[in-house]
Design an enzyme around this catalytic site. Structure first.
Site, short mmCIF file in Angstrom:
data_model
loop_
_atom_site.label_atom_id
_atom_site.label_comp_id
_atom_site.label_asym_id
_atom_site.label_seq_id
_atom_site.Cartn_x
_atom_site.Cartn_y
_atom_site.Cartn_z
N GLN A 99 -1.63 -3.43 -2.36
CA GLN A 99 -1.94 -5.06 -2.37
C GLN A 99 -2.91 -5.43 -2.81
O GLN A 99 -2.67 -7.14 -3.29
CB GLN A 99 -2.59 -4.65 -0.90
CG GLN A 99 -1.57 -4.08 0.45
CD GLN A 99 -2.37 -4.26 2.11
OE1 GLN A 99 -2.89 -3.70 2.48
NE2 GLN A 99 -1.27 -5.24 2.44
N LEU A 123 -1.66 -7.70 5.67
CA LEU A 123 -2.08 -9.19 4.61
C LEU A 123 -1.33 -9.61 3.43
O LEU A 123 -1.34 -11.02 2.38
CB LEU A 123 -3.32 -8.49 3.76
CG LEU A 123 -4.42 -8.36 5.22
CD1 LEU A 123 -5.53 -7.89 4.74
CD2 LEU A 123 -4.81 -9.85 6.39
N GLU A 151 -1.07 1.71 6.43
CA GLU A 151 -1.51 1.56 5.46
C GLU A 151 -0.91 2.70 4.48
O GLU A 151 -0.85 3.04 3.06
CB GLU A 151 -2.70 2.03 5.49
CG GLU A 151 -3.78 0.64 6.39
CD GLU A 151 -3.32 -0.48 5.90
OE1 GLU A 151 -3.60 -0.58 4.78
OE2 GLU A 151 -3.66 -1.46 6.61
N HIS A 191 2.03 2.20 2.84
CA HIS A 191 2.04 1.17 1.80
C HIS A 191 2.07 1.45 0.76
O HIS A 191 2.16 1.90 -0.69
CB HIS A 191 0.73 0.15 1.87
CG HIS A 191 0.86 -0.85 2.17
ND1 HIS A 191 1.03 -2.06 1.96
CD2 HIS A 191 -0.21 -1.89 3.25
CE1 HIS A 191 1.45 -3.35 2.63
NE2 HIS A 191 0.44 -3.08 3.30
ZN ZN Z 1 0.03 -4.11 4.90
#
Ligand code: ZN
Length: 188
Positions: free
Chosen positions: A51, A100, A142, A145
């Site tokens: 991210q 996010l 997470e 990700h």
């Molecule tokens: Zn995320």
């Protein structure tokens, strides 16, 4: 430490598997410090390497449950075991998740209720966390990700369509887009 720009869905780093961490030196320590600061300012309850443009298998988390118990840490080269996903439809209120990298949006998604996380810390020391509920959800989010999967990739048909529409309408879904927590008003 510094707040890092957070990549928005569409950037290839977010959609590619991350590589295991092999170098536990100063660079990793600085990255993780910046990730904690970025997560705090965003604000978020979790943030993964991809991210912030780091294609490494590392994520940070910071979650305080209803009883006031705080879980904060960094998971490097994690492994995750989860119980089967419950049957049924995701609940708009109970199961609403955000990311996010899809800033300001939330969509319902069913997740496994229990998880075991095994990882190492910044010193390479192994640890294990067995948990349920929202922290188990954070770990699943997470961990995804690190495999290049966003929660919007997992949505049921109706939510998936709504998410695609929102992403298109926002002009996202292409490489190179990011937002800066504390500067851009895109968080929640
Ligand atoms: Zn995320």
């Amino acid at each position: 430490m510094a707040v890092l720009p957070i990549l928005i869905t569409g950037d290839p780093v977010l959609h590619s598997p991350a590589l295991p961490v092999v170098d536990f030196g100063a660079h990793l320590r600085a990255l993780v410090g910046d990730m904690f600061e970025t997560m705090e300012v965003a604000p978020g309850v979790g943030l993964a390497g991809p991210q912030v443009g780091a294609g490494l298998r590392v994520f940070v988390f910071d979650w305080t449950d209803d009883d006031g118990l705080r879980s904060r840490g960094v998971a490097i080269n994690p492994e995750l075991w989860i119980t089967p996903t419950p049957a049924g439809a995701a609940d708009e209120d109970e199961d609403s998740e955000g990311c996010l990298s899809v800033p300001g949006e939330r969509f319902p998604l069913l997740r496994s209720n229990a998880a075991i996380l095994r990882a190492v810390d910044l010193d390479g020391v192994p640890f294990e966390i067995t948990t349920t509920g929202w922290l188990a959800r954070i770990f699943q989010h997470e961990y995804d990700h690190l495999d290049g999967t966003l929660y919007v990739d997992r949505l049921e048909h109706a939510s998936s369509k709504a998410a695609s529409k929102t992403i298109k309408k926002s002009g996202w879904g292409k490489p190179g887009l990011s937002w800066l927590p504390g500067v851009d008003d895109l968080g929640e």
